[in-house]
Design an enzyme around this catalytic site. Structure first.
Site, PDB file in Angstrom:
ATOM      1  N   ALA A   1     -19.759 -14.696 -37.707  1.00 38.99           N
ATOM      2  CA  ALA A   1     -21.180 -15.039 -37.532  1.00 38.99           C
ATOM      3  C   ALA A   1     -21.616 -16.113 -38.532  1.00 38.99           C
ATOM      4  O   ALA A   1     -21.123 -16.119 -39.658  1.00 38.99           O
ATOM      5  CB  ALA A   1     -22.035 -13.790 -37.717  1.00 38.99           C
TER       6      ALA A   1
ATOM      7  N   GLY B   1     -21.176 -18.069 -35.952  1.00 38.25           N
ATOM      8  CA  GLY B   1     -20.383 -18.577 -34.832  1.00 38.25           C
ATOM      9  C   GLY B   1     -20.146 -20.073 -34.857  1.00 38.25           C
ATOM     10  O   GLY B   1     -19.644 -20.633 -33.881  1.00 38.25           O
ATOM     11  N   GLY B   2     -20.475 -20.724 -35.975  1.00 40.88           N
ATOM     12  CA  GLY B   2     -20.275 -22.174 -36.057  1.00 40.88           C
ATOM     13  C   GLY B   2     -18.824 -22.543 -35.787  1.00 40.88           C
ATOM     14  O   GLY B   2     -18.537 -23.415 -34.962  1.00 40.88           O
ATOM     15  N   LYS B   3     -17.916 -21.851 -36.466  1.00 39.73           N
ATOM     16  CA  LYS B   3     -16.500 -22.226 -36.316  1.00 39.73           C
ATOM     17  C   LYS B   3     -15.939 -21.714 -34.996  1.00 39.73           C
ATOM     18  O   LYS B   3     -15.110 -22.374 -34.376  1.00 39.73           O
ATOM     19  CB  LYS B   3     -15.693 -21.728 -37.519  1.00 39.73           C
ATOM     20  CG  LYS B   3     -16.165 -22.398 -38.813  1.00 39.73           C
ATOM     21  CD  LYS B   3     -15.384 -22.023 -40.024  1.00 39.73           C
ATOM     22  CE  LYS B   3     -16.013 -22.593 -41.292  1.00 39.73           C
ATOM     23  NZ  LYS B   3     -17.292 -21.965 -41.669  1.00 39.73           N
TER      24      LYS B   3
ATOM     25  N   GLU C   1     -17.124  -9.704 -36.213  1.00 37.54           N
ATOM     26  CA  GLU C   1     -18.169  -9.776 -37.240  1.00 37.54           C
ATOM     27  C   GLU C   1     -18.600  -8.354 -37.560  1.00 37.54           C
ATOM     28  O   GLU C   1     -18.812  -7.552 -36.670  1.00 37.54           O
ATOM     29  CB  GLU C   1     -19.353 -10.618 -36.716  1.00 37.54           C
ATOM     30  CG  GLU C   1     -20.641 -10.517 -37.502  1.00 37.54           C
ATOM     31  CD  GLU C   1     -20.514 -10.966 -38.969  1.00 37.54           C
ATOM     32  OE1 GLU C   1     -19.878 -11.997 -39.252  1.00 37.54           O
ATOM     33  OE2 GLU C   1     -21.058 -10.251 -39.839  1.00 37.54           O
TER      34      GLU C   1
ATOM     35  N   CYS D   1     -16.233 -20.515 -48.985  1.00 35.09           N
ATOM     36  CA  CYS D   1     -17.125 -21.564 -49.493  1.00 35.09           C
ATOM     37  C   CYS D   1     -17.343 -21.300 -50.986  1.00 35.09           C
ATOM     38  O   CYS D   1     -18.450 -21.411 -51.497  1.00 35.09           O
ATOM     39  CB  CYS D   1     -18.420 -21.652 -48.702  1.00 35.09           C
ATOM     40  SG  CYS D   1     -19.310 -20.120 -48.514  1.00 35.09           S
TER      41      CYS D   1
HETATM   42  N1  SAM Z   1     -17.452 -18.388 -39.737  1.00 32.75           N
HETATM   43  C1  SAM Z   1     -18.891 -18.390 -39.749  1.00 32.75           C
HETATM   44  C2  SAM Z   1     -19.381 -19.702 -39.184  1.00 32.75           C
HETATM   45  O1  SAM Z   1     -18.670 -20.689 -39.246  1.00 32.75           O
HETATM   46  O2  SAM Z   1     -20.494 -19.740 -38.639  1.00 32.75           O
HETATM   47  C3  SAM Z   1     -19.474 -18.121 -41.140  1.00 32.75           C
HETATM   48  C4  SAM Z   1     -18.901 -16.847 -41.726  1.00 32.75           C
HETATM   49  S1  SAM Z   1     -19.666 -16.300 -43.208  1.00 32.75           S
HETATM   50  C5  SAM Z   1     -18.910 -17.288 -44.399  1.00 32.75           C
HETATM   51  C6  SAM Z   1     -18.854 -14.764 -43.446  1.00 32.75           C
HETATM   52  C7  SAM Z   1     -19.201 -13.717 -42.398  1.00 32.75           C
HETATM   53  O3  SAM Z   1     -18.328 -12.612 -42.587  1.00 32.75           O
HETATM   54  C8  SAM Z   1     -20.602 -13.147 -42.519  1.00 32.75           C
HETATM   55  O4  SAM Z   1     -21.257 -13.239 -41.281  1.00 32.75           O
HETATM   56  C9  SAM Z   1     -20.380 -11.685 -42.894  1.00 32.75           C
HETATM   57  O5  SAM Z   1     -21.349 -10.817 -42.350  1.00 32.75           O
HETATM   58  C10 SAM Z   1     -19.027 -11.432 -42.299  1.00 32.75           C
HETATM   59  N2  SAM Z   1     -18.250 -10.352 -42.932  1.00 32.75           N
HETATM   60  C11 SAM Z   1     -18.310  -9.885 -44.183  1.00 32.75           C
HETATM   61  N3  SAM Z   1     -17.422  -8.892 -44.372  1.00 32.75           N
HETATM   62  C12 SAM Z   1     -16.773  -8.730 -43.186  1.00 32.75           C
HETATM   63  C13 SAM Z   1     -15.758  -7.855 -42.751  1.00 32.75           C
HETATM   64  N4  SAM Z   1     -15.224  -6.947 -43.571  1.00 32.75           N
HETATM   65  N5  SAM Z   1     -15.345  -7.927 -41.470  1.00 32.75           N
HETATM   66  C14 SAM Z   1     -15.879  -8.849 -40.621  1.00 32.75           C
HETATM   67  N6  SAM Z   1     -16.861  -9.703 -40.991  1.00 32.75           N
HETATM   68  C15 SAM Z   1     -17.302  -9.644 -42.258  1.00 32.75           C
END
Ligand code: SAM
Length: 432
Positions: A252, A254-256, A274, A372
């Protein structure tokens, strides 16, 4: 009743001082100020937080004794005043008058004389006060982070800090499945929006000034999305092939996920996982706007659901939760909220996610680990520890002209007017 903009900023910032995130504290106050003040409120909040350690250091010198906890709004208002004087181009007399006037809107009329005296003293003694700051405060970094940056990045620390204190560029990802970048750039120009192509990612366009997405040609139809250039490199590095089964494990908003599909509309499957159900809904929104298809699964990547078969994915993207120290300019509340002790906890979560996902990767498959963060503890250390624990994992060096080679991957450092700071590591699964 409409609330004064600087008083609203002080309330937002007092909320952050009390542990709220900017995303929690700002929206309620946005609703209370006049429509024409919303952009200024946002700028005062983001800007004051980006420079907070410096401004707090100045306020500490100016105040005879700390203010009481219940007067955090007054402390925050003083920092908003100092931010305008020290950083922005708001004329000094207007900044002082408006900030002093905001004490009344906060129902803290008693603080009027105090705020006025402090801001005027800053104007008179600016050089001496700035000169007396310690190096971390001068660089507007929390002391623990400044120390870590110096240990890890040495002479680059000041440039990294300056990038983190700057206003981030608005960057678009052009949907190359629908339109070439040059043609979309032309459409932007016709709409009066100037842009420059990014050097690193094939789909990136840097806008000269930030605009509302509603102003972007074809945004609702999915011609472009907002995504930093560094983030756009992930799908390029993952480089999925038609027919691959792909897992985007921390997906989430969902950009990538969407970028992977824009580059390769024919994977055999794309599962977007997610853990947070509300954030998972945003993946679905983005897929809908871009008319793309993926299976959205709400689950913890450290303990994937049993119906995902072992050794069934050709590609796994792990965009791991992290300190976000590489995108601090976009989330400047991190400067107040993040603690040094969080870093070890995050590294533990990152390791657990890698351990949980690895069995899902096919032998011969690739896992791209992305954060990041610009801190080794969440990056190289996590990757090299992981490889040390497994006999079927090896590092695939990322040979690109950007970033710095690190023992466990490649680090792109944040740059003023340029990309965010992201870390990338590509792991290959052998037969073990
Ligand atoms: N990849 C996304 C994008 O490009 O839009 C951004 C991802 S963000 C850096 C990290 C995401 O990992 C967050 O939405 C967070 O809620 C989720 N997250 C954190 N711990 C997690 C877990 N144990 N399992 C799955 N998702 C997790």
């Amino acid at each position: 009743m409409v609330l004064d903009c600087r008083a609203a900023a002080a309330r937002v910032l007092a909320g952050v001082m009390n542990g709220q995130s900017l995303n929690q504290a700002l929206p309620p106050q946005q609703g209370r100020v006049a429509g024409r003040d919303r952009a200024l409120l946002q700028e005062l909040c983001y800007g004051s937080l980006r420079h907070w350690p410096r401004l707090a250091g100045l306020a500490g010198q100016l105040l005879d004794k700390p203010l009481r906890d219940k007067d955090r709004d007054v402390f925050a208002l003083i920092l908003v005043g100092l931010y305008q004087l020290a950083v922005t181009r708001v004329p000094d007399h207007a900044a002082v008058a408006a900030t002093v006037g905001a004490t009344r809107a906060l129902n803290k009329g008693w603080a009027r004389g105090l705020v006025n005296a402090l801001l005027r003293r800053y104007q008179r003694e600016r050089d001496a006060l700035e000169g007396a700051l310690d190096p971390a405060a001068r660089a507007a970094q929390p002391p623990w982070l400044y120390r870590q940056l110096q240990d890890q990045w040495g002479e680059a620390t000041d440039a990294i800090a300056a990038a983190g204190n700057s206003r981030p560029p608005m960057v678009l990802r052009v949907n190359l499945a629908r339109i070439p970048r040059a043609q979309y750039r032309q459409q932007l120009a016709e709409a009066g929006i100037a842009s420059t192509p990014g050097d690193l990612a094939a789909s990136a366009l840097y806008l000269e000034r930030a605009v509302d997405v509603g102003e972007l040609p074809g945004f609702a139809e999915g011609l472009a999305s907002v995504q930093d250039e560094a983030a756009q490199l992930a799908a390029e590095l993952l480089d999925c092939r038609a027919g691959d089964r792909v897992l985007d494990a921390c997906a989430a908003p969902g950009g990538k996920t969407c970028h992977i599909l824009e580059r390769n509309p024919r994977p055999a499957a794309l599962v977007a996982m997610e853990v947070d159900p509300e954030r998972a809904a945003r993946i679905r929104d983005n897929l809908r706007r871009l008319e793309l298809d993926a299976e959205v699964v709400v689950a913890d990547a450290a303990h994937p659901p049993a119906d995902l078969e072992p050794a069934s994915f050709d590609r796994i993207l792990v965009d791991a939760p992290c300190s976000a120290t590489g995108v601090i300019r976009r989330h400047p509340d991190i400067k107040l909220l993040r603690r040094e002790s969080d870093i070890g906890q995050l590294a533990g979560q990152q390791a657990a996610i890698l351990d949980g996902l690895w069995p899902l990767l096919k032998p011969g498959g690739q896992l791209l680990y992305v954060t990041c963060s610009i801190l080794e503890a969440e990056n190289s250390a996590v990757v090299t520890d992981f490889i040390g624990r497994r006999n079927d994992a090896r590092l695939d060096p990322i040979a690109v002209p950007w970033g710095e080679a690190r023992p466990g991957g490649r680090q792109l450092l944040p740059r003023e007017g340029g990309p965010d700071g992201l870390f990338f590591a590509r792991l290959l699964r052998g037969d073990g």
